[in-house]
Design a protein around this motif. Structure first.
Motif, mmCIF file in Angstrom:
data_model
loop_
_atom_site.group_PDB
_atom_site.id
_atom_site.type_symbol
_atom_site.label_atom_id
_atom_site.label_comp_id
_atom_site.label_asym_id
_atom_site.label_seq_id
_atom_site.Cartn_x
_atom_site.Cartn_y
_atom_site.Cartn_z
ATOM 1 N N LEU A 410 24.150 2.926 23.989
ATOM 2 C CA LEU A 410 24.577 3.449 26.162
ATOM 3 C C LEU A 410 25.754 4.646 26.281
ATOM 4 C CD1 LEU A 410 23.706 3.654 28.173
ATOM 5 C CD2 LEU A 410 24.332 1.999 29.363
ATOM 6 N N ARG A 411 25.334 5.966 26.225
ATOM 7 C CA ARG A 411 26.278 6.766 26.124
ATOM 8 C C ARG A 411 26.443 7.349 27.880
ATOM 9 N NH1 ARG A 411 22.925 11.574 23.403
ATOM 10 N NH2 ARG A 411 21.146 10.379 24.658
ATOM 11 N N THR A 429 29.359 -1.466 32.771
ATOM 12 C CA THR A 429 29.404 -3.084 31.837
ATOM 13 C C THR A 429 29.214 -3.772 32.621
ATOM 14 O OG1 THR A 429 32.030 -2.862 32.422
ATOM 15 C CG2 THR A 429 30.551 -2.303 30.684
ATOM 16 N N GLY A 430 29.273 -3.744 34.004
ATOM 17 C CA GLY A 430 29.199 -5.089 34.836
ATOM 18 C C GLY A 430 27.818 -4.350 35.100
ATOM 19 N N LEU A 435 22.851 -8.329 34.557
ATOM 20 C CA LEU A 435 21.454 -8.319 34.145
ATOM 21 C C LEU A 435 21.106 -9.793 32.878
ATOM 22 C CD1 LEU A 435 20.387 -5.038 34.889
ATOM 23 C CD2 LEU A 435 19.735 -7.577 36.581
ATOM 24 N N GLY A 436 22.476 -9.727 32.053
ATOM 25 C CA GLY A 436 22.379 -11.083 30.968
ATOM 26 C C GLY A 436 22.458 -10.251 30.462
ATOM 27 N N LEU A 437 22.843 -8.554 29.637
ATOM 28 C CA LEU A 437 22.772 -8.217 28.196
ATOM 29 C C LEU A 437 24.091 -8.452 27.971
ATOM 30 C CD1 LEU A 437 20.170 -7.128 29.772
ATOM 31 C CD2 LEU A 437 21.027 -4.996 28.832
ATOM 32 N N GLU A 438 24.909 -8.506 26.841
ATOM 33 C CA GLU A 438 25.268 -8.541 25.402
ATOM 34 C C GLU A 438 26.227 -6.974 25.801
ATOM 35 O OE1 GLU A 438 27.535 -10.802 25.403
ATOM 36 O OE2 GLU A 438 26.140 -12.493 25.841
ATOM 37 N N VAL A 439 27.298 -6.000 26.601
ATOM 38 C CA VAL A 439 27.871 -5.300 26.012
ATOM 39 C C VAL A 439 28.861 -4.978 25.133
ATOM 40 C CG1 VAL A 439 28.442 -3.149 27.545
ATOM 41 C CG2 VAL A 439 26.230 -5.093 28.679
ATOM 42 N N GLU A 440 29.351 -4.183 24.458
ATOM 43 C CA GLU A 440 29.829 -4.194 23.254
ATOM 44 C C GLU A 440 30.743 -2.714 23.067
ATOM 45 O OE1 GLU A 440 31.545 -4.189 18.509
ATOM 46 O OE2 GLU A 440 29.174 -5.407 18.942
ATOM 47 N N VAL A 463 20.306 -6.871 23.795
ATOM 48 C CA VAL A 463 18.939 -6.749 24.867
ATOM 49 C C VAL A 463 18.564 -8.523 24.142
ATOM 50 C CG1 VAL A 463 16.795 -6.605 25.285
ATOM 51 C CG2 VAL A 463 18.519 -4.453 25.366
ATOM 52 N N PRO A 464 19.029 -9.139 25.280
ATOM 53 C CA PRO A 464 18.515 -10.635 25.685
ATOM 54 C C PRO A 464 16.723 -10.334 25.080
ATOM 55 C CG PRO A 464 19.219 -9.699 27.406
ATOM 56 C CD PRO A 464 19.427 -9.026 26.596
#
Length: 817
Positions: A410-411, A429-430, A435-440, A463-464
């Motif tokens: 994601l850009r 990121t918030g 929404l339950g997604l993991e963001v790195e 994406v979960p």
């Protein structure tokens, strides 16, 4: 999907009223169709504690009950006998209005005053299951005088969601809670479930075998024993009622409760009725039968996925269980299923068996495969709380196709470009983590184009499994836009360069074709690009005919539309059949559309070709008192095609003998334009007429625009009136029967050259004056020179050349007087 407001609040804090929550969810893309109140109950309904009970002095079927209301004691006349001292019951005080509209007042019953009424579940408008019929027994933990609305889950606002097919995660309250948490910044209030296991190991009791992992990527099972089957707790029943599910008894109610909570359907089998205690997930055998829970015997086929024991099917996977292994009051051990099935297969089975259900609806849209263990543990824990019993040690988890977590780049720059406003990295990121997604956090590209702005930060987003509708970067951007609010996207006018456009050449050619055919009295039809492959058999197409090589649809709307059409003839014949069945006998129709042929390699898209198809049947003219209607025939259709070709400015064409399997063997021809096959014309084969149950002849034609598109002249041309007279000559040739009239006509044209202005066949004769095996063809020839008057000698010379050419090539002999 019905969402009870207060039930939802158990999983997430909601700072909004039900109406405001409905508005916010709708603005975030989760449309709320309505907000209704479940079991609305007014004032003056309280809990009362039963004291003394005595027989009515004047009626043996009544008793007088002393009830503690919290503010004193009341004597209430009651006709129910399921109550005893110490029970907590609902009491309607004077002024209370029952759901049916009846107002409670102090009444004298058989000489005894009764200032109120003890209420049954039915009188409160509740369809509750009780151990004994009569007055509704409340939870012993409540206090006398407490309002019923504070004890029971009634007066409950219920939001009804109109979900789009991609949002299967919101078919459970936990999924809706995630949406609310993402908007409020809150947290989901649910923790891991601790399960106390005892007794034998489950692997000693059962096994799970999956024979088709594509249709069942995961199957989990637990076993319980020693429970007591009874009605569920009152508030669990009310929760189920608020979403439209009637309670049955605790074991079944728990699976329905969990389905609404998690969105994960579950099913319980009577373990002792499973042959060898085994579970086998397989396709049904041809002709196999089973009786479903609704008491109907179902005949199965290999397209149906079943849950079977070691001998027979015991359930339709994801749709409905079997009657034989149904949980009953005699059940002592159960096997609990939590599984994942192929959505397409479940949809087909539910439609085929006409068994739509809340469970199949969720399986059709896809359930979260990673939630199976959580659902299992939560279910057995709730069963233990409501029915007691022991949970056998261990859990069987057959998971041949584990879920692979996708990672999407994601850009930040792309987010801002699409939305049209700045979004901080912290906001991005918030929202995604909410929404339950993991963001790195990633890093920008090492080198950026000097002509463009830097790309900015790039995030790696996992994406979960419960959000399998997110595939690409643009999906993540949409999630950000939803949560921030679509109304924040700025309004801008479209920017672009205006150009003067005009239809393409192909479009103008098709418009010309349409105008000409309508002018000839035909009506245009439009049919689907799909067709039933069975129609190829009705046309008697041979197995190797290229038209049978049709592209199959992966998910057709119906069997009647299973493949992409390779010819328009079946569709146009279906239209004629429809009209014939409604007493429309005179039909002149055409269709302009595409056919689809397989590409040479699988990686390419199908080849699309534009065709013009015509069909005639009946008589012309219609409803004319001056002219006698004449049957439409092959030559009528041929005349329409020649008028069309002339209107398009196509001069170099000819008709050749040709045979197609669905055309009459002696009434068909092939159109050749510029030495390239461009289509066919002919009468429908008698065998096809019989199969389609047509009672009159049908004439068909099909042209490929690709063959003559470059030869079409769309610009009008001027041709002055002739200044010099024409010379008319009639000639007749005796030719062998096997020679086509079109070949003779083509030979006359070649010999006549530019001086031959027109040629027309006006007579075909076969009789005693003509040698056997021959026939006579008579032509009217028109000669003209554009700059002078022709002489007879010139015409005679041309005619001699024609005679010699046709004699040498076709053994034709000029007939002379």
């Amino acid at each position: 999907m019905k969402v009870p407001y207060n039930w939802l609040r158990e999983y997430v804090d909601i700072p909004y009223s039900p109406e405001e929550l409905a508005h916010r969810l709708t603005m975030a893309g989760i449309e709320v169709g309505s907000v209704q109140v479940f079991a609305p109950l007014g004032e003056n309904f309280v809990a009362g504690k039963i004291g003394a009970l005595s027989l009515h002095p004047n009626a043996q079927n009544l008793q007088v009950v002393t009830v503690n209301t919290g503010n004193g004691l009341l004597n209430i006349v009651c006709g129910a006998w399921n109550i005893k001292k110490g029970d907590m019951v609902p009491l309607a005080l004077p002024g209370a209005v029952l759901p049916g509209g009846k107002e409670i007042r102090t009444a004298e019953i058989k000489g005894v005053s009764s200032p109120g009424m003890l209420c049954s579940a039915g009188e409160l408008g509740l369809d509750i299951v009780q151990e004994e019929e009569g007055i509704l027994i409340l939870n012993e933990g409540c206090s006398p005088g407490t309002r019923l609305t504070d004890i029971l889950f009634i007066n409950e606002p219920v939001l009804e969601l109109d979900l789009t097919p991609n949002r299967s995660d919101c078919l459970g309250l936990l999924g809706v809670a995630r949406e609310v948490a993402a908007q409020t910044g809150g947290k989901i209030k649910i923790s891991a479930v601790e399960v106390e296991e005892r007794g034998r190991d489950i692997r000693e009791l059962t096994s799970v075998e999956i024979l088709d992992p594509e249709l069942c990527p995961r199957y989990t099972a637990r076993i319980m024993e020693g429970f007591k089957i009874a009605p569920s707790p009152l508030n669990m029943q009310l929760r189920l009622l608020s979403v439209g599910i009637r309670a049955i008894y605790n074991l079944v109610d728990v699976t329905n409760y969990l389905m609404w909570e998690t969105g994960f359907p579950m099913h319980a089998f009577d373990y002792d009725k499973l042959e060898k205690g085994r579970i086998i997930v397989r396709r049904a055998h041809p002709g196999e039968e089973m009786v479903t829970l609704d008491g109907v015997t179902r005949t199965l086929d290999p397209e149906v996925l079943v849950i079977a024991d070691a001998r027979v099917p015991v359930g339709l996977a994801g749709v409905m269980g079997g009657e034989y292994t149904e949980i009953t009051t005699a059940t002592t051990r159960l096997l609990l299923e939590a599984a994942c099935f192929n959505p397409v297969n479940i949809r087909k089975t539910a439609r085929k068996m006409n068994l739509p259900s809340e469970a199949s609806q969720r399986y059709e849209k896809g359930v979260d495969p990673e939630a199976a263990i959580f659902a299992q543990n939560r279910a057995v824990r709730l069963i233990q709380e409501t029915a007691g019993g022991e949970i056998c040690r261990g859990i069987i988890d057959n998971y041949p196709r584990p879920y692979r977590v996708p990672r999407i780049d994601l850009r930040v720059k792309k987010v801002e470009e699409v939305l049209g406003y700045d979004v901080s990295e912290r906001e991005i990121t918030g929202i995604l983590e909410g929404l339950g997604l993991e963001v790195e956090a990633g890093s920008p590209p090492a080198v950026s184009s000097p002509r463009s702005n830097p790309a900015g930060a790039i995030y790696k987003v996992e994406v979960p499994s419960f959000r399998r509708d997110l595939y690409e970067e643009i999906d993540l951007i949409e999630e950000i836009a939803r949560i921030k609010g679509f109304e924040k996207i700025p309004l801008t006018l479209p920017v672009g360069v205006l150009t003067s456009g005009r239809p393409s050449r192909e479009r103008r050619v098709l418009d010309r074709i349409r105008d000409v055919l309508v002018g000839c009295g035909l009506q245009e039809i439009i049919t689907f690009s799909f067709m039933n492959p069975r129609l190829f058999d009705e046309l008697d197409l041979p197995p190797d005919d290229f038209r049978r090589n049709a592209i199959k649809l992966q998910n057709p709307l119906s069997e009647e539309q299973g493949v992409l059409r390779t010819t328009q003839i079946p569709n146009i014949l279906q239209v004629m059949q429809y009209n014939f069945n409604r007493q429309v006998d005179n039909q002149l129709i055409f269709e302009i559309g595409k056919i689809f042929l397989p590409a040479e390699t699988d990686s390419k898209l199908p080849l699309e070709k534009m065709l013009v198809s015509l069909a005639l049947s009946g008589k012309m003219p219609q409803n004319d008192w001056q002219n006698t209607p004449k049957p439409l025939d092959y030559f009528y259709l041929k005349g329409i095609l020649e008028a069309l070709l002339n209107s398009l400015g196509i001069k170099e064409y000819r008709w050749e003998a040709g045979q197609l399997p669905f055309l009459h063997p002696t009434r068909g021809a092939t159109l050749v334009v510029n030495d390239q096959e461009a289509g066919f014309i002919g009468a429908l084969h008698p065998a096809a007429l019989e199969k389609l149950q047509f009672r009159q002849d049908v004439y068909l034609a099909e042209l490929s625009t690709e063959a003559f598109l470059n030869s079409v002249s769309l610009s009008p041309s001027f041709k002055p009136l002739p200044r010099y007279p024409s010379v008319l000559r009639d000639v007749a040739f005796t030719v062998p029967e096997k020679v086509n009239a079109g070949d003779i006509m083509q030979g006359l044209k070649e010999c006549g050259g530019k001086l031959l202005e027109d040629i027309r066949l006006f007579d075909v004769y076969k009789g005693t004056q003509i040698p056997q095996g021959h026939l006579s063809l008579a032509f009217a020839l028109t000669f003209r020179h554009s700059e002078r008057t022709l002489k007879d000698d010139e015409i005679d010379e041309i005619q001699e050349a024609m005679e010699q050419f046709l004699h040498d090539k076709y053994a034709a002999i000029l007939r002379k007087l």
